[in-house]
Design a protein around this motif. Structure first.
Motif, PDB file in Angstrom:
ATOM      1  N   HIS A 134      41.711   6.961  61.111  1.00 17.64           N
ATOM      2  CA  HIS A 134      41.151   8.030  61.225  1.00 17.64           C
ATOM      3  C   HIS A 134      40.199   8.003  62.547  1.00 17.64           C
ATOM      4  CE1 HIS A 134      38.368  10.709  61.702  1.00 17.64           C
ATOM      5  NE2 HIS A 134      38.740  11.798  61.219  1.00 17.64           N
ATOM      6  N   ASP A 163      55.842  14.998  64.921  1.00 19.58           N
ATOM      7  CA  ASP A 163      55.040  14.608  64.132  1.00 19.58           C
ATOM      8  C   ASP A 163      53.395  14.318  65.318  1.00 19.58           C
ATOM      9  OD1 ASP A 163      55.556  15.401  61.720  1.00 19.58           O
ATOM     10  OD2 ASP A 163      56.701  12.944  61.511  1.00 19.58           O
ATOM     11  N   LYS A 185      48.873  16.407  62.525  1.00 21.57           N
ATOM     12  CA  LYS A 185      49.543  16.585  60.837  1.00 21.57           C
ATOM     13  C   LYS A 185      48.062  16.307  59.954  1.00 21.57           C
ATOM     14  CE  LYS A 185      52.629  15.418  58.341  1.00 21.57           C
ATOM     15  NZ  LYS A 185      54.311  15.175  58.408  1.00 21.57           N
ATOM     16  N   TRP A 186      47.883  14.884  60.321  1.00 21.42           N
ATOM     17  CA  TRP A 186      46.710  14.783  59.414  1.00 21.42           C
ATOM     18  C   TRP A 186      44.821  14.979  59.931  1.00 21.42           C
ATOM     19  CZ3 TRP A 186      50.575  11.759  61.519  1.00 21.42           C
ATOM     20  CH2 TRP A 186      51.861  11.615  60.824  1.00 21.42           C
ATOM     21  N   ILE A 232      43.448   7.385  56.550  1.00 21.51           N
ATOM     22  CA  ILE A 232      44.368   8.651  56.155  1.00 21.51           C
ATOM     23  C   ILE A 232      46.405   8.317  55.508  1.00 21.51           C
ATOM     24  CG2 ILE A 232      45.609  10.642  56.635  1.00 21.51           C
ATOM     25  CD1 ILE A 232      43.434  11.839  58.812  1.00 21.51           C
ATOM     26  N   ASP A 233      46.005   7.767  54.350  1.00 15.44           N
ATOM     27  CA  ASP A 233      47.543   7.944  53.786  1.00 15.44           C
ATOM     28  C   ASP A 233      48.499   8.577  54.787  1.00 15.44           C
ATOM     29  OD1 ASP A 233      49.987   7.961  52.198  1.00 15.44           O
ATOM     30  OD2 ASP A 233      48.697   5.988  51.370  1.00 15.44           O
ATOM     31  N   SER A 234      49.776   8.047  55.383  1.00 13.57           N
ATOM     32  CA  SER A 234      50.469   8.737  56.123  1.00 13.57           C
ATOM     33  C   SER A 234      50.886   9.684  54.863  1.00 13.57           C
ATOM     34  CB  SER A 234      51.075   8.619  56.649  1.00 13.57           C
ATOM     35  OG  SER A 234      51.582   7.583  56.226  1.00 13.57           O
ATOM     36  N   ARG A 288      49.301   2.041  60.918  1.00 10.82           N
ATOM     37  CA  ARG A 288      50.149   3.420  60.512  1.00 10.82           C
ATOM     38  C   ARG A 288      51.719   3.963  60.274  1.00 10.82           C
ATOM     39  NH1 ARG A 288      47.743   7.174  65.214  1.00 10.82           N
ATOM     40  NH2 ARG A 288      49.063   8.849  63.841  1.00 10.82           N
ATOM     41  N   THR A 314      42.497   9.569  51.631  1.00  8.14           N
ATOM     42  CA  THR A 314      41.648   8.496  52.552  1.00  8.14           C
ATOM     43  C   THR A 314      41.273   7.756  51.603  1.00  8.14           C
ATOM     44  OG1 THR A 314      39.072  10.373  51.882  1.00  8.14           O
ATOM     45  CG2 THR A 314      41.068  11.138  53.932  1.00  8.14           C
ATOM     46  N   MET A 324      48.429  11.540  52.198  1.00  6.50           N
ATOM     47  CA  MET A 324      47.115  12.559  53.270  1.00  6.50           C
ATOM     48  C   MET A 324      45.486  11.333  52.173  1.00  6.50           C
ATOM     49  SD  MET A 324      48.424  13.757  55.238  1.00  6.50           S
ATOM     50  CE  MET A 324      47.308  15.328  55.371  1.00  6.50           C
TER      51      MET A 324
END
Length: 578
Positions: free
Chosen positions: A280, A105, A457-458, A297-299, A48, A304, A302
């Motif tokens: 996720h 975060d 936040k995600w 989810i790409d940090s 992550r 997917t 955002m």
């Protein structure tokens, strides 16, 4: 030294189905990636956090305290905004803060008056860059404890089941220590131990002469005191005793994903790595009853995406793995994947580091020591092995060291003028401290769950903690303080002070137990090979798998369980059962 560019292994999207997906790149994830790649499996390692390259990204390494803006301290405003929890960790400072998660975060919540400090390292390598490297085997005293006193579920394995896997791991890692023949602490495959200083030798002799049931040994640690040839071939060198370990070690002297398992996996050509990829949930196919991959989810963007694989290993840390599993819901598993038993998230444990004693050592003014040894002395558990303590179950170990006061300790002392300056230039008196590491009982009511409304936040539900130490742990810690002080008095130390404190759960950074092993699928998540009872191609090998906490640092056991599970999984795949 293995040279592999980030470009050659780091991926965003890939249409293929991988043979194995490993979630998390810390101590267990690194090992799983190495084992699968070396066994010929095309493997995706999902992390992550951001990529961290060995040597290049150790930006605090070698930076002197006096070269930092606040002498290594992190400015208060930044701590309050981004690191209010992480700053509680012993390893957190201005030279290491980039290896810690940003609390802003990664929020979570706790029950009122039940504090929990969740320490996180979200980057390639995870907390393997930050761990304290103490490495101890468990024994059958630990694997049989639940069955004997009725707390927790009986382990489905015993020491003999992982003894050879301890050997395998230790050979590769490099564990410094000494052969002691202590039944409750089996010996490892050792590199030479680090040395006692003169004062510790004297204290060891006095303690062992006075107490027949106690032994003071050198702490066993994952440091190359004297590298073997295969360690040199990994690109690793001997420990320089700098005590800068958490900054990152370009020598590769201590074991981490970056220094050891990741290069080994890269060397095979079978590894792909997806960083900045927050899992996720696990993708589940009800028709085949298989985990088929993970949702990402790409940090940074955002976006997917999905990655697909034939076997999924969750190695995202105890709490990271539990969050993923709880969030992996389906019609078959409405309360979290592989959770037909309903115990997912329960039996959360951490060690108690809440008691001990310290004292002055008279004499030895003409003695000093060289270097900053990466480990200290260790006194293995001696309670409740034969004679039973009436106040508490299980037991604790002590760790500590004998040392001379140094110049930086004058920052907290009163003084002024020439005499004060002269005092700073001299070594102070000798001190000795022992600090307890106690076992926590597995209890159903200690749990972590997904918050009903709060998300990060995600958009992933936050974790909510409801856990605390029981009277057993509190009585154990009081006993540890009393026992340490009594020992110090008995061997002639002066100005003896004992202490207990109320440091929160989590601060030992040994959280474990939320997806535990067990013999009965009705009361556990995993079998004795870390395989989910409910889903044959889903495995958990981080601390979540633990059925009890024992008293030893757990990382060496995580490693042994991981390589054993990988060996089992590959054989099951070859046999067509998963």
């Amino acid at each position: 030294m293995i040279k592999t560019t980030n470009k050659s292994i780091h991926i965003k999207t890939r249409p293929q189905e991988y043979d194995a997906i490993v979630v998390g790149s810390g101590i267990t994830g690194g090992w799983a990636a190495k084992e699968f790649c070396e066994k010929g499996l095309k493997t995706l390692l999902v992390e992550r956090g951001r990529p961290v390259e060995h040597k290049k990204d150790y930006i605090g390494e070698g930076v002197k305290t006096w070269e930092m803006p606040f002498r290594g301290q992190v400015e208060k405003a930044l701590v309050e905004k981004q690191y209010p929890v992480q700053a509680q960790c012993y390893a957190f400072n201005d030279a290491t803060k980039h290896f810690f998660g940003n609390d802003h975060d990664y929020p979570y919540s706790t029950e009122k008056d039940k504090a929990f400090s969740w320490i996180r390292g979200n980057q390639l390598g995870g907390k393997s860059l930050l761990w304290h490297r103490q490495s101890y085997r468990w024994s059958d005293f630990d694997f049989s404890a639940n069955a004997k006193d009725g707390y927790g579920t009986d382990w489905p394995i015993r020491y003999k089941d992982i003894q050879d896997w301890y050997d395998y791991v230790e050979h590769h890692v490099g564990i410094s220590g000494s052969v002691e023949n202590i039944p409750q602490l089996p010996d490892s495959k050792f590199l030479p131990p680090f040395e006692f200083n003169t004062v510790e030798k004297r204290l060891k002799a006095k303690i062992e002469q006075h107490y027949s049931d106690r032994k003071l040994i050198m702490g066993r640690c994952a440091h190359l005191s004297k590298p073997a040839q295969h360690h040199l071939e990994q690109g690793r060198g001997p420990c320089m005793a700098r005590n800068e370990c958490q900054k990152g070690c370009s020598f590769g002297a201590y074991f981490s994903t970056q220094s050891s398992t990741l290069p080994a996996a890269q060397k095979t050509g079978n590894l792909s790595v997806a960083t900045n990829s927050i899992v996720h949930s696990v993708i589940y196919d009800a028709k085949s009853n298989r985990a088929t991959g993970v949702r990402i989810i790409d940090s940074e963007t955002m976006e997917t995406r999905e990655y697909h694989g034939k076997v999924v290993f969750l190695c995202a840390s105890t709490l990271g793995t539990t969050q993923i599993m709880l969030n992996s819901v389906s019609e078959t598993f409405p309360n979290g994947i592989a959770n037909s038993s309903g115990v997912l998230g329960h039996y959360l444990m951490d060690h108690c580091y809440n008691a001990g004693a310290y004292a002055d050592i008279p004499g030895f003014e003409d003695e000093f020591y060289s270097g900053r040894r990466p480990t200290g002395v260790y006194m293995p558990r001696f309670q409740n092995l034969v004679d039973k303590n009436p106040d508490f179950l299980r037991g604790y170990a002590f760790s500590g060291q004998a040392y001379r006061e140094a110049w930086w300790e004058f920052g907290g002392k009163k003084g002024f003028g020439v005499d004060y300056k002269k005092a700073i230039q001299q070594a102070g008196g000798w001190k000795f401290g022992l600090h307890a590491s106690g076992e926590m009982l597995p209890r159903y009511e200690n749990q972590v769950s997904l918050h009903a409304t709060k998300k990060d936040k995600w958009g992933i539900p936050q974790l909510h903690f409801d856990c605390s130490y029981s009277d057993n742990e509190k009585k154990m810690m009081q006993s540890a303080a009393d026992t340490a002080a009594e020992m110090f008095e008995a061997i002639g130390l002066k100005n003896v002070h004992k202490y207990t404190n109320d440091r929160p759960m989590g601060i030992a950074i040994h959280e474990m137990g939320t997806a535990r092993m067990g013999k009965d699928p009705k009361t556990s998540i995993l079998n004795g090979f870390n395989q989910a009872h409910d889903i044959p191609n889903l495995f958990v090998t981080d601390g979540a798998c633990m059925a009890s906490s024992a008293w030893q640092n757990p990382s060496l056991t995580y490693m042994a369980l991981t390589v054993r599970a990988c060996d089992f999984a590959v054989k099951e795949m070859q046999a067509g059962r998963i």
